[in-house]
Design a protein around this motif. Sequence first.
Motif, PDB file in Angstrom:
ATOM      1  N   GLN A  86       0.832  -1.201   0.000  1.00 27.02           N
ATOM      2  CA  GLN A  86       0.000   0.000   0.000  1.00 27.02           C
ATOM      3  C   GLN A  86       0.873   1.261   0.000  1.00 27.02           C
ATOM      4  O   GLN A  86       0.571   2.236  -0.703  1.00 27.02           O
ATOM      5  CB  GLN A  86      -0.919  -0.012   1.227  1.00 27.02           C
ATOM      6  N   GLU A  87       1.962   1.224   0.773  1.00 29.87           N
ATOM      7  CA  GLU A  87       2.865   2.382   0.826  1.00 29.87           C
ATOM      8  C   GLU A  87       3.602   2.558  -0.496  1.00 29.87           C
ATOM      9  O   GLU A  87       3.813   3.692  -0.953  1.00 29.87           O
ATOM     10  CB  GLU A  87       3.869   2.207   1.974  1.00 29.87           C
ATOM     11  N   ILE A  88       3.989   1.441  -1.126  1.00 27.89           N
ATOM     12  CA  ILE A  88       4.660   1.513  -2.433  1.00 27.89           C
ATOM     13  C   ILE A  88       3.721   2.103  -3.478  1.00 27.89           C
ATOM     14  O   ILE A  88       4.120   2.911  -4.317  1.00 27.89           O
ATOM     15  CB  ILE A  88       5.149   0.116  -2.855  1.00 27.89           C
ATOM     16  N   ARG A  89       2.454   1.707  -3.404  1.00 25.12           N
ATOM     17  CA  ARG A  89       1.463   2.218  -4.350  1.00 25.12           C
ATOM     18  C   ARG A  89       1.344   3.736  -4.245  1.00 25.12           C
ATOM     19  O   ARG A  89       1.242   4.434  -5.254  1.00 25.12           O
ATOM     20  CB  ARG A  89       0.112   1.557  -4.068  1.00 25.12           C
ATOM     21  N   LYS A  90       1.342   4.245  -3.009  1.00 26.04           N
ATOM     22  CA  LYS A  90       1.297   5.700  -2.812  1.00 26.04           C
ATOM     23  C   LYS A  90       2.554   6.362  -3.351  1.00 26.04           C
ATOM     24  O   LYS A  90       2.506   7.435  -3.960  1.00 26.04           O
ATOM     25  CB  LYS A  90       1.143   6.018  -1.323  1.00 26.04           C
ATOM     26  N   LEU A  91       3.705   5.709  -3.120  1.00 23.38           N
ATOM     27  CA  LEU A  91       4.992   6.276  -3.543  1.00 23.38           C
ATOM     28  C   LEU A  91       5.111   6.347  -5.064  1.00 23.38           C
ATOM     29  O   LEU A  91       5.803   7.214  -5.599  1.00 23.38           O
ATOM     30  CB  LEU A  91       6.133   5.451  -2.956  1.00 23.38           C
ATOM     31  N   ARG A  92       4.433   5.444  -5.762  1.00 24.29           N
ATOM     32  CA  ARG A  92       4.531   5.421  -7.230  1.00 24.29           C
ATOM     33  C   ARG A  92       3.930   6.673  -7.863  1.00 24.29           C
ATOM     34  O   ARG A  92       4.133   6.922  -9.051  1.00 24.29           O
ATOM     35  CB  ARG A  92       3.855   4.166  -7.789  1.00 24.29           C
ATOM     36  N   ARG A  93       3.195   7.441  -7.096  1.00 29.59           N
ATOM     37  CA  ARG A  93       2.716   8.742  -7.584  1.00 29.59           C
ATOM     38  C   ARG A  93       3.902   9.639  -7.916  1.00 29.59           C
ATOM     39  O   ARG A  93       3.819  10.488  -8.803  1.00 29.59           O
ATOM     40  CB  ARG A  93       1.836   9.386  -6.502  1.00 29.59           C
ATOM     41  N   GLU A  94       5.017   9.445  -7.203  1.00 26.56           N
ATOM     42  CA  GLU A  94       6.203  10.282  -7.396  1.00 26.56           C
ATOM     43  C   GLU A  94       7.281   9.597  -8.226  1.00 26.56           C
ATOM     44  O   GLU A  94       8.307  10.192  -8.529  1.00 26.56           O
ATOM     45  CB  GLU A  94       6.774  10.675  -6.029  1.00 26.56           C
ATOM     46  N   MET A  95       7.073   8.313  -8.572  1.00 30.03           N
ATOM     47  CA  MET A  95       8.041   7.552  -9.367  1.00 30.03           C
ATOM     48  C   MET A  95       7.277   6.852 -10.497  1.00 30.03           C
ATOM     49  O   MET A  95       6.448   5.991 -10.240  1.00 30.03           O
ATOM     50  CB  MET A  95       8.750   6.507  -8.501  1.00 30.03           C
ATOM     51  N   GLN A  96       7.554   7.233 -11.732  1.00 26.32           N
ATOM     52  CA  GLN A  96       6.817   6.691 -12.872  1.00 26.32           C
ATOM     53  C   GLN A  96       7.789   6.111 -13.901  1.00 26.32           C
ATOM     54  O   GLN A  96       9.000   6.350 -13.838  1.00 26.32           O
ATOM     55  CB  GLN A  96       5.956   7.770 -13.515  1.00 26.32           C
ATOM     56  N   MET A  97       7.234   5.355 -14.869  1.00 32.54           N
ATOM     57  CA  MET A  97       8.067   4.685 -15.856  1.00 32.54           C
ATOM     58  C   MET A  97       7.507   4.891 -17.259  1.00 32.54           C
ATOM     59  O   MET A  97       6.284   4.889 -17.459  1.00 32.54           O
ATOM     60  CB  MET A  97       8.156   3.191 -15.538  1.00 32.54           C
ATOM     61  N   VAL A  98       8.403   5.074 -18.222  1.00 35.87           N
ATOM     62  CA  VAL A  98       8.046   5.088 -19.641  1.00 35.87           C
ATOM     63  C   VAL A  98       8.654   3.823 -20.245  1.00 35.87           C
ATOM     64  O   VAL A  98       9.866   3.615 -20.161  1.00 35.87           O
ATOM     65  CB  VAL A  98       8.593   6.343 -20.355  1.00 35.87           C
ATOM     66  N   PHE A  99       7.817   2.989 -20.851  1.00 35.20           N
ATOM     67  CA  PHE A  99       8.263   1.679 -21.316  1.00 35.20           C
ATOM     68  C   PHE A  99       8.766   1.737 -22.761  1.00 35.20           C
ATOM     69  O   PHE A  99       8.506   2.689 -23.502  1.00 35.20           O
ATOM     70  CB  PHE A  99       7.129   0.662 -21.192  1.00 35.20           C
ATOM     71  N   GLN A 100       9.472   0.662 -23.135  1.00 33.15           N
ATOM     72  CA  GLN A 100      10.127   0.608 -24.449  1.00 33.15           C
ATOM     73  C   GLN A 100       9.131   0.561 -25.603  1.00 33.15           C
ATOM     74  O   GLN A 100       9.240   1.321 -26.553  1.00 33.15           O
ATOM     75  CB  GLN A 100      11.040  -0.618 -24.510  1.00 33.15           C
ATOM     76  N   ILE A 164       2.042   9.553 -25.796  1.00 29.71           N
ATOM     77  CA  ILE A 164       0.951   9.205 -24.883  1.00 29.71           C
ATOM     78  C   ILE A 164       1.522   8.504 -23.646  1.00 29.71           C
ATOM     79  O   ILE A 164       1.099   8.757 -22.516  1.00 29.71           O
ATOM     80  CB  ILE A 164      -0.079   8.301 -25.595  1.00 29.71           C
ATOM     81  N   GLY A 165       2.510   7.615 -23.855  1.00 30.26           N
ATOM     82  CA  GLY A 165       3.165   6.953 -22.729  1.00 30.26           C
ATOM     83  C   GLY A 165       3.849   7.944 -21.807  1.00 30.26           C
ATOM     84  O   GLY A 165       3.806   7.810 -20.572  1.00 30.26           O
ATOM     85  N   ILE A 166       4.478   8.955 -22.390  1.00 30.10           N
ATOM     86  CA  ILE A 166       5.129  10.006 -21.590  1.00 30.10           C
ATOM     87  C   ILE A 166       4.078  10.826 -20.848  1.00 30.10           C
ATOM     88  O   ILE A 166       4.249  11.164 -19.672  1.00 30.10           O
ATOM     89  CB  ILE A 166       5.997  10.905 -22.505  1.00 30.10           C
ATOM     90  N   ALA A 167       2.965  11.122 -21.541  1.00 36.52           N
ATOM     91  CA  ALA A 167       1.876  11.880 -20.907  1.00 36.52           C
ATOM     92  C   ALA A 167       1.321  11.129 -19.704  1.00 36.52           C
ATOM     93  O   ALA A 167       1.051  11.718 -18.651  1.00 36.52           O
ATOM     94  CB  ALA A 167       0.768  12.145 -21.933  1.00 36.52           C
ATOM     95  N   ARG A 168       1.163   9.797 -19.852  1.00 36.35           N
ATOM     96  CA  ARG A 168       0.651   8.991 -18.736  1.00 36.35           C
ATOM     97  C   ARG A 168       1.594   9.080 -17.540  1.00 36.35           C
ATOM     98  O   ARG A 168       1.147   9.164 -16.383  1.00 36.35           O
ATOM     99  CB  ARG A 168       0.470   7.546 -19.171  1.00 36.35           C
ATOM    100  N   ALA A 169       2.901   9.045 -17.794  1.00 35.81           N
ATOM    101  CA  ALA A 169       3.877   9.135 -16.698  1.00 35.81           C
ATOM    102  C   ALA A 169       3.821  10.486 -16.001  1.00 35.81           C
ATOM    103  O   ALA A 169       4.121  10.595 -14.807  1.00 35.81           O
ATOM    104  CB  ALA A 169       5.280   8.878 -17.240  1.00 35.81           C
ATOM    105  N   ILE A 177      11.296   9.935 -13.246  1.00 36.47           N
ATOM    106  CA  ILE A 177      10.786   9.116 -14.339  1.00 36.47           C
ATOM    107  C   ILE A 177      11.910   8.197 -14.814  1.00 36.47           C
ATOM    108  O   ILE A 177      13.014   8.657 -15.126  1.00 36.47           O
ATOM    109  CB  ILE A 177      10.278   9.977 -15.510  1.00 36.47           C
ATOM    110  N   ILE A 178      11.608   6.902 -14.858  1.00 31.07           N
ATOM    111  CA  ILE A 178      12.551   5.915 -15.390  1.00 31.07           C
ATOM    112  C   ILE A 178      12.123   5.606 -16.816  1.00 31.07           C
ATOM    113  O   ILE A 178      11.032   5.077 -17.048  1.00 31.07           O
ATOM    114  CB  ILE A 178      12.568   4.639 -14.530  1.00 31.07           C
ATOM    115  N   ALA A 179      12.945   5.968 -17.770  1.00 29.61           N
ATOM    116  CA  ALA A 179      12.634   5.769 -19.193  1.00 29.61           C
ATOM    117  C   ALA A 179      13.435   4.575 -19.696  1.00 29.61           C
ATOM    118  O   ALA A 179      14.659   4.644 -19.826  1.00 29.61           O
ATOM    119  CB  ALA A 179      12.983   7.032 -19.987  1.00 29.61           C
TER     120      ALA A 179
END
Length: 322
Positions: A86-100, A164-169, A177-179
């Motif tokens: 649950q805490e990781i889920r909240k933290l992911r608001r501040e850490m996002q990923m753009v996939f290949q 669109i992927g970048i916009a989602r992040a 952001i981890i690209a």
Amino acid sequence: MTELLLQVEGLKKHFPITGGVFSKQVGEVKAVDGLSFSVKKGETLGIVGESGCGKSTTGRLLLQLIEPTEGKVVFEDKDVTSLSNQEIRKLRREMQMVFQDPFASLNPRHTVEKILEEPLIVHGIGTKEERKKKVREILEVVGLSSYHAKRYPHQFSGGQRQRIGIARALMTKPKLIIADEPVSALDVSIQSQVLNLLEDLQNEFQLTYIFISHDLGVVRHISDRVGVMYLGHMVELADSEALYQKPLHPYTEALLSAVPVPDPDFKREQIVLQGDLPSPSNPPAGCPFHSRCGKCMDICKTTRPQFKEVEAGHYVACHLYE
């Protein structure tokens, strides 16, 4: 001193290999085997290496998309590896990923509006009208139009899908952001547009990037510092210009010697590595690179070199500098 956003200490990920009737563990794949590095606020850290070196696994470990075998990931003084789901889920608001692959990472049954709105719904951000307004604003920011919100992913080109992927992040206003290879699936003419967009967004939203790629030319263009990975290990880390002008590790030298230069009169000796990349399920003893290194010494075959600072801000794991 620039404030640190992320610190990684001794990070490992070993995937079990099972076999036999009862699926007993018969070995393990050491995808990531003891990474330590830090990322400063507002910078872009590039991570490069051959396919299979563990760079994409590293990105997923940092976001806790997969659980590490060992080690710590500290994000703004929080040990991510010790948090609950649950805490990781909240933290992911501040850490996002753009996939290949921008097509595989977007749900083909959802409109762009629904895809972009989903992170806001998950994190309980805004009312329905506020979310729809945010979607339109972000689409404009990444170079698309608000009317694109009603379309589906298959109606866009590869470059547009990656936007669109970048916009989602960006939807949750992350700090990091981890690209992961964000331009490798795109045409060369589109790559520069996406890279320029990432740089503009970094300045506009004060973002920090970890940019994962196998393309050293792309990494040089966008990165402040570059880390070179080999067989699950970080073998060199330095400022971008220092690493490209004066590589210290033999593996980095070999990689840079293969980068094409847009000058037909430029002559450079290309270093050809002997043999194949060893299996991460059975890595060589000592230095992981010694079986392909032209400067291999006896100590390299038995003792793993320490990853340490040999010049100001320039880290390397090689017995040549001990």
